[in-house]
Design a protein around this motif. Sequence first.
Motif, PDB file in Angstrom:
ATOM      1  N   ALA A  21       0.880  -1.127   0.129  1.00  0.00           N
ATOM      2  CA  ALA A  21      -0.064  -0.075   0.010  1.00  0.00           C
ATOM      3  C   ALA A  21       0.932   1.437  -0.128  1.00  0.00           C
ATOM      4  O   ALA A  21       1.900   1.143   0.634  1.00  0.00           O
ATOM      5  N   THR A  22       0.301   2.171  -0.566  1.00  0.00           N
ATOM      6  CA  THR A  22       1.027   3.461  -0.859  1.00  0.00           C
ATOM      7  C   THR A  22       0.167   4.921  -0.709  1.00  0.00           C
ATOM      8  O   THR A  22      -0.906   4.478  -1.355  1.00  0.00           O
ATOM      9  N   PRO A  23       0.390   5.852  -0.168  1.00  0.00           N
ATOM     10  CA  PRO A  23      -0.163   6.991  -0.489  1.00  0.00           C
ATOM     11  C   PRO A  23      -0.188   7.482  -1.790  1.00  0.00           C
ATOM     12  O   PRO A  23       0.878   7.051  -2.833  1.00  0.00           O
ATOM     13  N   ILE A  24      -1.111   7.863  -2.476  1.00  0.00           N
ATOM     14  CA  ILE A  24      -1.086   8.448  -3.995  1.00  0.00           C
ATOM     15  C   ILE A  24      -0.903  10.047  -3.787  1.00  0.00           C
ATOM     16  O   ILE A  24      -1.283  10.650  -3.056  1.00  0.00           O
ATOM     17  N   TYR A  25       0.063  10.303  -4.709  1.00  0.00           N
ATOM     18  CA  TYR A  25       0.660  11.702  -4.761  1.00  0.00           C
ATOM     19  C   TYR A  25       0.650  12.051  -6.053  1.00  0.00           C
ATOM     20  O   TYR A  25       1.606  11.621  -6.770  1.00  0.00           O
ATOM     21  N   LYS A  26       0.128  13.066  -6.528  1.00  0.00           N
ATOM     22  CA  LYS A  26       0.148  13.523  -7.940  1.00  0.00           C
ATOM     23  C   LYS A  26      -0.251  12.343  -8.819  1.00  0.00           C
ATOM     24  O   LYS A  26       0.611  12.053  -9.629  1.00  0.00           O
ATOM     25  N   ILE A  52      -2.557  -5.146  -4.063  1.00  0.00           N
ATOM     26  CA  ILE A  52      -2.121  -3.612  -4.149  1.00  0.00           C
ATOM     27  C   ILE A  52      -3.334  -2.716  -3.570  1.00  0.00           C
ATOM     28  O   ILE A  52      -4.535  -3.176  -3.826  1.00  0.00           O
ATOM     29  N   ALA A  53      -2.792  -1.661  -2.886  1.00  0.00           N
ATOM     30  CA  ALA A  53      -3.754  -0.736  -2.240  1.00  0.00           C
ATOM     31  C   ALA A  53      -3.033   0.547  -2.225  1.00  0.00           C
ATOM     32  O   ALA A  53      -1.961   0.672  -2.204  1.00  0.00           O
ATOM     33  N   ALA A  54      -3.872   1.464  -2.239  1.00  0.00           N
ATOM     34  CA  ALA A  54      -3.541   3.159  -1.956  1.00  0.00           C
ATOM     35  C   ALA A  54      -4.370   3.733  -1.397  1.00  0.00           C
ATOM     36  O   ALA A  54      -5.750   3.331  -1.178  1.00  0.00           O
ATOM     37  N   THR A  55      -3.848   4.939  -0.842  1.00  0.00           N
ATOM     38  CA  THR A  55      -4.755   5.799  -0.073  1.00  0.00           C
ATOM     39  C   THR A  55      -4.775   7.199  -0.780  1.00  0.00           C
ATOM     40  O   THR A  55      -3.470   7.453  -1.168  1.00  0.00           O
ATOM     41  N   GLY A  56      -5.778   7.899  -0.933  1.00  0.00           N
ATOM     42  CA  GLY A  56      -5.684   9.098  -1.892  1.00  0.00           C
ATOM     43  C   GLY A  56      -6.774  10.196  -1.285  1.00  0.00           C
ATOM     44  O   GLY A  56      -7.569   9.705  -0.424  1.00  0.00           O
ATOM     45  N   GLY A  57      -6.498  11.165  -1.835  1.00  0.00           N
ATOM     46  CA  GLY A  57      -7.557  12.481  -1.296  1.00  0.00           C
ATOM     47  C   GLY A  57      -8.891  12.268  -1.748  1.00  0.00           C
ATOM     48  O   GLY A  57      -9.730  12.922  -1.265  1.00  0.00           O
ATOM     49  N   SER A  88     -10.152   6.600   0.578  1.00  0.00           N
ATOM     50  CA  SER A  88      -9.771   8.034   1.009  1.00  0.00           C
ATOM     51  C   SER A  88     -10.229   8.344   2.339  1.00  0.00           C
ATOM     52  O   SER A  88     -10.622   7.721   2.977  1.00  0.00           O
ATOM     53  N   ASP A  89      -9.934   9.672   2.914  1.00  0.00           N
ATOM     54  CA  ASP A  89     -10.305  10.236   3.851  1.00  0.00           C
ATOM     55  C   ASP A  89     -11.895   9.734   4.400  1.00  0.00           C
ATOM     56  O   ASP A  89     -11.990   9.445   5.622  1.00  0.00           O
ATOM     57  N   LYS A  90     -12.927   9.982   3.521  1.00  0.00           N
ATOM     58  CA  LYS A  90     -14.026   9.795   3.873  1.00  0.00           C
ATOM     59  C   LYS A  90     -14.429   8.342   4.029  1.00  0.00           C
ATOM     60  O   LYS A  90     -15.603   8.016   4.787  1.00  0.00           O
ATOM     61  N   PHE A  92     -13.057   6.582   6.473  1.00  0.00           N
ATOM     62  CA  PHE A  92     -12.507   6.495   7.830  1.00  0.00           C
ATOM     63  C   PHE A  92     -13.337   7.123   8.582  1.00  0.00           C
ATOM     64  O   PHE A  92     -13.813   8.409   8.247  1.00  0.00           O
ATOM     65  N   THR A  93     -13.657   6.603   9.941  1.00  0.00           N
ATOM     66  CA  THR A  93     -14.277   7.140  11.041  1.00  0.00           C
ATOM     67  C   THR A  93     -13.360   7.159  12.229  1.00  0.00           C
ATOM     68  O   THR A  93     -12.914   5.924  12.367  1.00  0.00           O
ATOM     69  N   ASP A  94     -12.870   8.105  12.957  1.00  0.00           N
ATOM     70  CA  ASP A  94     -11.752   7.937  13.791  1.00  0.00           C
ATOM     71  C   ASP A  94     -10.436   7.011  13.409  1.00  0.00           C
ATOM     72  O   ASP A  94     -10.034   6.209  14.486  1.00  0.00           O
ATOM     73  N   ALA A  95     -10.037   7.307  12.320  1.00  0.00           N
ATOM     74  CA  ALA A  95      -8.841   6.566  11.801  1.00  0.00           C
ATOM     75  C   ALA A  95      -9.240   4.804  11.849  1.00  0.00           C
ATOM     76  O   ALA A  95      -8.171   4.206  11.620  1.00  0.00           O
ATOM     77  N   VAL A  96     -10.172   4.635  11.685  1.00  0.00           N
ATOM     78  CA  VAL A  96     -10.928   3.329  11.333  1.00  0.00           C
ATOM     79  C   VAL A  96     -11.653   3.228  10.082  1.00  0.00           C
ATOM     80  O   VAL A  96     -12.488   4.086  10.071  1.00  0.00           O
ATOM     81  N   LEU A  97     -11.056   2.370   9.218  1.00  0.00           N
ATOM     82  CA  LEU A  97     -11.999   2.064   8.050  1.00  0.00           C
ATOM     83  C   LEU A  97     -13.462   1.603   8.392  1.00  0.00           C
ATOM     84  O   LEU A  97     -13.633   0.564   8.895  1.00  0.00           O
ATOM     85  N   THR A  98     -14.390   2.143   7.740  1.00  0.00           N
ATOM     86  CA  THR A  98     -15.781   2.143   8.189  1.00  0.00           C
ATOM     87  C   THR A  98     -16.571   2.109   7.001  1.00  0.00           C
ATOM     88  O   THR A  98     -17.815   1.429   7.251  1.00  0.00           O
ATOM     89  N   ALA A  99     -16.357   2.535   5.835  1.00  0.00           N
ATOM     90  CA  ALA A  99     -17.078   2.498   4.687  1.00  0.00           C
ATOM     91  C   ALA A  99     -17.278   1.361   4.186  1.00  0.00           C
ATOM     92  O   ALA A  99     -16.520   0.101   3.854  1.00  0.00           O
ATOM     93  N   PRO A 100     -18.683   1.090   4.209  1.00  0.00           N
ATOM     94  CA  PRO A 100     -19.206  -0.401   3.502  1.00  0.00           C
ATOM     95  C   PRO A 100     -18.543  -0.706   2.327  1.00  0.00           C
ATOM     96  O   PRO A 100     -18.058  -2.154   2.170  1.00  0.00           O
ATOM     97  N   ALA A 101     -18.639   0.100   1.409  1.00  0.00           N
ATOM     98  CA  ALA A 101     -17.980  -0.353  -0.115  1.00  0.00           C
ATOM     99  C   ALA A 101     -16.583  -0.677  -0.022  1.00  0.00           C
ATOM    100  O   ALA A 101     -16.034  -1.638  -0.374  1.00  0.00           O
ATOM    101  N   ALA A 102     -15.703  -0.111   0.845  1.00  0.00           N
ATOM    102  CA  ALA A 102     -14.273  -0.309   0.952  1.00  0.00           C
ATOM    103  C   ALA A 102     -13.983  -1.373   1.933  1.00  0.00           C
ATOM    104  O   ALA A 102     -13.204  -2.285   1.468  1.00  0.00           O
TER     105      ALA A 102
END
Length: 128
Positions: A21-26, A52-57, A88-90, A92-102
């Motif tokens: 996993a990596t953050p996505i930048y540009k 493979i996984a990533a986080t992004g804005g 992405s940020d949305k 997560f809730t309080d730094a925990v992955l909570t989105a059902p689709a994710a």
Amino acid sequence: MDAAGQALIARIVAADALVVATPIYKASYSGLFKHLIDLLDPLSLIGKPILIAATGGGEKHALAVEHQLRPLFAFFEAYSLPTAVHVSDKDFTDAVLTAPAALTRLQRAVAQFDLHFPQALRPAQAGE
């Protein structure tokens, strides 16, 4: 490379599977991630299953896993699991992955490791 760096590379190469996993930048992976990947021998990941996984804005960076990470690991001849994960940020809730689709996508991706480790699925036999 110092001993600590060599030990890290050895652990990556020796792993049965990887979650990368990596953050996505540009619209791509970060420079630090690229530096780590550059230290790997091109033959060191052949056939290794990789989630493979990533986080992004936001969603606009979601395709970076397909257009950046999947081709990168194809170069290494690794087996990238069919399902990739981008959050992405949305998500997560309080730094925990909570989105059902994710969460569903992550569960599906992790389950795809089962094809590579069928022995983990069978019950232990008596005397083993």
